[in-house]
Design an enzyme around this catalytic site. Structure first.
Site, PDB file in Angstrom:
ATOM      1  N   HIS A 126       7.613  -6.475 -10.498  1.00 14.23           N
ATOM      2  CA  HIS A 126       6.301  -7.039 -10.256  1.00 14.23           C
ATOM      3  C   HIS A 126       5.140  -6.347 -10.981  1.00 14.23           C
ATOM      4  O   HIS A 126       4.183  -6.452 -10.687  1.00 14.23           O
ATOM      5  CB  HIS A 126       6.208  -7.173  -8.654  1.00 14.23           C
ATOM      6  CG  HIS A 126       5.131  -7.920  -8.065  1.00 14.23           C
ATOM      7  ND1 HIS A 126       3.829  -7.448  -7.259  1.00 14.23           N
ATOM      8  CD2 HIS A 126       4.639  -9.280  -8.330  1.00 14.23           C
ATOM      9  CE1 HIS A 126       3.208  -8.293  -7.174  1.00 14.23           C
ATOM     10  NE2 HIS A 126       3.581  -9.393  -7.512  1.00 14.23           N
ATOM     11  N   LYS A 128       2.563  -4.839 -13.628  1.00 15.37           N
ATOM     12  CA  LYS A 128       1.724  -5.325 -14.727  1.00 15.37           C
ATOM     13  C   LYS A 128       0.916  -4.132 -15.376  1.00 15.37           C
ATOM     14  O   LYS A 128      -0.150  -3.648 -14.839  1.00 15.37           O
ATOM     15  CB  LYS A 128       0.601  -6.426 -14.220  1.00 15.37           C
ATOM     16  CG  LYS A 128       1.371  -7.536 -13.399  1.00 15.37           C
ATOM     17  CD  LYS A 128       1.057  -7.533 -12.125  1.00 15.37           C
ATOM     18  CE  LYS A 128       1.576  -8.711 -11.448  1.00 15.37           C
ATOM     19  NZ  LYS A 128       2.007  -8.577  -9.812  1.00 15.37           N
ATOM     20  N   ASP A 133      -0.472   3.571 -27.508  1.00  9.98           N
ATOM     21  CA  ASP A 133      -0.728   4.738 -28.090  1.00  9.98           C
ATOM     22  C   ASP A 133      -0.738   5.895 -27.102  1.00  9.98           C
ATOM     23  O   ASP A 133      -1.050   7.151 -27.510  1.00  9.98           O
ATOM     24  CB  ASP A 133      -1.779   5.074 -28.903  1.00  9.98           C
ATOM     25  CG  ASP A 133      -2.379   3.984 -30.178  1.00  9.98           C
ATOM     26  OD1 ASP A 133      -1.326   3.099 -30.497  1.00  9.98           O
ATOM     27  OD2 ASP A 133      -3.334   3.681 -30.490  1.00  9.98           O
ATOM     28  N   HIS A 298      -6.243 -12.235  -5.070  1.00 12.90           N
ATOM     29  CA  HIS A 298      -4.910 -11.667  -5.570  1.00 12.90           C
ATOM     30  C   HIS A 298      -5.173 -10.222  -5.807  1.00 12.90           C
ATOM     31  O   HIS A 298      -4.092  -9.517  -6.234  1.00 12.90           O
ATOM     32  CB  HIS A 298      -4.371 -12.391  -6.907  1.00 12.90           C
ATOM     33  CG  HIS A 298      -3.286 -12.264  -7.323  1.00 12.90           C
ATOM     34  ND1 HIS A 298      -2.705 -11.375  -8.568  1.00 12.90           N
ATOM     35  CD2 HIS A 298      -2.069 -12.560  -6.872  1.00 12.90           C
ATOM     36  CE1 HIS A 298      -1.504 -11.441  -8.660  1.00 12.90           C
ATOM     37  NE2 HIS A 298      -1.218 -12.285  -7.644  1.00 12.90           N
ATOM     38  N   LYS A 300      -5.043  -6.280  -5.038  1.00 13.01           N
ATOM     39  CA  LYS A 300      -4.424  -5.337  -4.203  1.00 13.01           C
ATOM     40  C   LYS A 300      -4.841  -3.937  -4.266  1.00 13.01           C
ATOM     41  O   LYS A 300      -4.470  -3.116  -5.184  1.00 13.01           O
ATOM     42  CB  LYS A 300      -2.893  -5.437  -4.708  1.00 13.01           C
ATOM     43  CG  LYS A 300      -2.375  -6.822  -4.694  1.00 13.01           C
ATOM     44  CD  LYS A 300      -1.406  -6.826  -6.132  1.00 13.01           C
ATOM     45  CE  LYS A 300      -1.063  -8.239  -6.534  1.00 13.01           C
ATOM     46  NZ  LYS A 300      -0.596  -9.077  -5.926  1.00 13.01           N
ATOM     47  N   ASP A 305     -12.188   6.621   3.380  1.00 12.82           N
ATOM     48  CA  ASP A 305     -13.014   7.648   3.520  1.00 12.82           C
ATOM     49  C   ASP A 305     -13.766   8.242   2.384  1.00 12.82           C
ATOM     50  O   ASP A 305     -14.067   9.418   2.424  1.00 12.82           O
ATOM     51  CB  ASP A 305     -12.223   8.923   4.080  1.00 12.82           C
ATOM     52  CG  ASP A 305     -11.646   8.994   5.429  1.00 12.82           C
ATOM     53  OD1 ASP A 305     -12.210   8.101   6.095  1.00 12.82           O
ATOM     54  OD2 ASP A 305     -10.656   9.740   6.012  1.00 12.82           O
TER      55      ASP A 305
END
Length: 380
Positions: A126, A128, A133, A298, A300, A305
């Site tokens: 999952h 991405k 380089d 979508h 996440k 704090d």
């Protein structure tokens, strides 16, 4: 606050805290895509890509064209894509990339006859991640596809980050480990771990889950447990286990300002119903819940704090913690946390708050749907 979070961060994972990075917050599809295309176009030594979905659509073809162009410039390009998530992308799409010289590897093929190692159809990649380089990378929740402009009023709300600096080596290590474990061919000769000078003053830790263990999960619970001021969480899929739920509720009960931004509609409606099954318990403990309007949420992310932030691919559900390969970056420090807090406040301003008294009056049919969805979430 930082003094409280530093020892917690150091104790949970062996992954180092790496100073000297510059981290840029990227919000939503057009900005994320432009940033990915920009770093790949500038690649001189190599490009490594790990993605859940690589779609045969406008965005996917534009990205594929760029990879083909980089190979024509003799830049080594390596690609991993998830077999299940990219199942609608035709074989010819990947054949074209391979013919151009891209090393393309299908993660955990869903056809058992194609399995190179053990057939594990429930374990998915999952992540991405886009690494260029060995010095700059982009990671987060956005796939290489085009769901981002759904219509004139609704868009796909996502968050990525661009990291430049020594922490990129941690992403490179995760990528190469997965490549080897999946039986990939030897990688092209390139300088995958160059000496990278400091690019900023951001402290970063990269945490990768393997599908059997999740340091992202344990680190998040520990950060919430150490919180004293606020905990702001954003996720599209919220199906927490007992430990995470207890940590969130305990923080609120001891006076921490706990807010959740969750979707008001979803590309997978059972996930939304499962999340709503927990609303009453959370509301009763003092947690504020907001449902994002006019967007397919979508992103996440978490910010705690004013010093602890994370952006990555991990949802707050059992699949992310138990079955998926995920990757999150943890940022320690006030400046980036302030940027995260402003983004969170913007999402709250475009959300509807769930009120406890009103929520109690929802229909019996909705309650049953939520209960069934929560049970089913163990098998998603």
């Amino acid at each position: 606050m930082l003094a409280r979070q530093l020892p917690v961060a150091a104790a949970i994972s062996a992954a180092p805290l790496v100073a000297g990075n510059r981290v840029t917050l990227l919000e939503d599809g057009p900005a994320i895509e432009a940033a990915i295309l920009q770093i790949v176009a500038n690649a001189k030594n190599h490009v490594n890509v790990e993605t859940y979905i690589l779609a045969d659509d406008e965005v996917g073809r534009r990205f594929a064209d760029l990879l083909v162009r980089k190979r024509a410039e003799n830049v080594p390009v390596t690609l991993m894509y998830d077999s299940f998530a990219s199942r609608n992308t035709p074989k010819s799409f990947f054949d074209r990339l391979r013919k151009a010289g891209v090393r393309a590897l299908e993660f955990n093929p869903i056809d058992p006859l194609d399995a190179r190692i053990r057939w594990m159809p429930n374990h998915r990649d999952h992540r991405k991640v886009f690494i260029v380089d060995g010095a700059v990378a982009i990671l987060g929740g956005a796939n290489v596809e085009h769901p981002y402009a759904v219509n004139r009023e609704t868009y796909w709300r996502d968050t990525d980050i661009r990291i430049e600096g020594p922490a990129v080596a941690q992403l490179q290590t995760l990528f190469m480990r997965t490549w080897r474990e999946q039986g990939g061919d030897p990688l092209a000769d390139a300088d995958y771990f160059p000496i990278v000078p400091d690019a900023g003053d951001q402290v970063v830790r990269v945490l990768g889950s393997t599908g059997t263990t999740s340091p992202v999960y344990s680190t998040l619970i520990s950060a919430i447990a150490a919180s004293r001021k606020y905990v702001y969480l954003t996720t599209p899929y919220f199906a927490p286990d007992a430990a995470l739920l207890a940590a969130i509720e305990a923080a609120s009960i001891r006076g921490v300002d706990v807010k959740l931004v969750l979707p008001s509609f979803s590309d997978f409606p059972p996930a939304l119903a499962a999340a709503r099954f927990r609303y009453q318990e959370l509301l009763d403990s003092g947690v504020e819940i907001y449902e994002r309007q006019h967007a397919w949420l979508h992103a996440k992310t978490a910010v705690i704090d004013g010093v602890w932030s994370t952006v990555g691919s991990s949802n707050l559900d059992r699949r992310s913690f138990l079955f998926n390969r995920e990757v999150n970056a943890i940022m320690l420090g006030n400046e980036f946390a302030q940027r995260m807090q402003r983004a969170f406040a913007q999402d709250v301003s475009e959300s509807t708050r769930i009120v406890a008294d009103t929520w109690r009056r929802r229909s019996a049919v909705q309650r049953v749907e939520e209960w069934l969805a929560d049970i089913a979430s163990y098998w998603w």
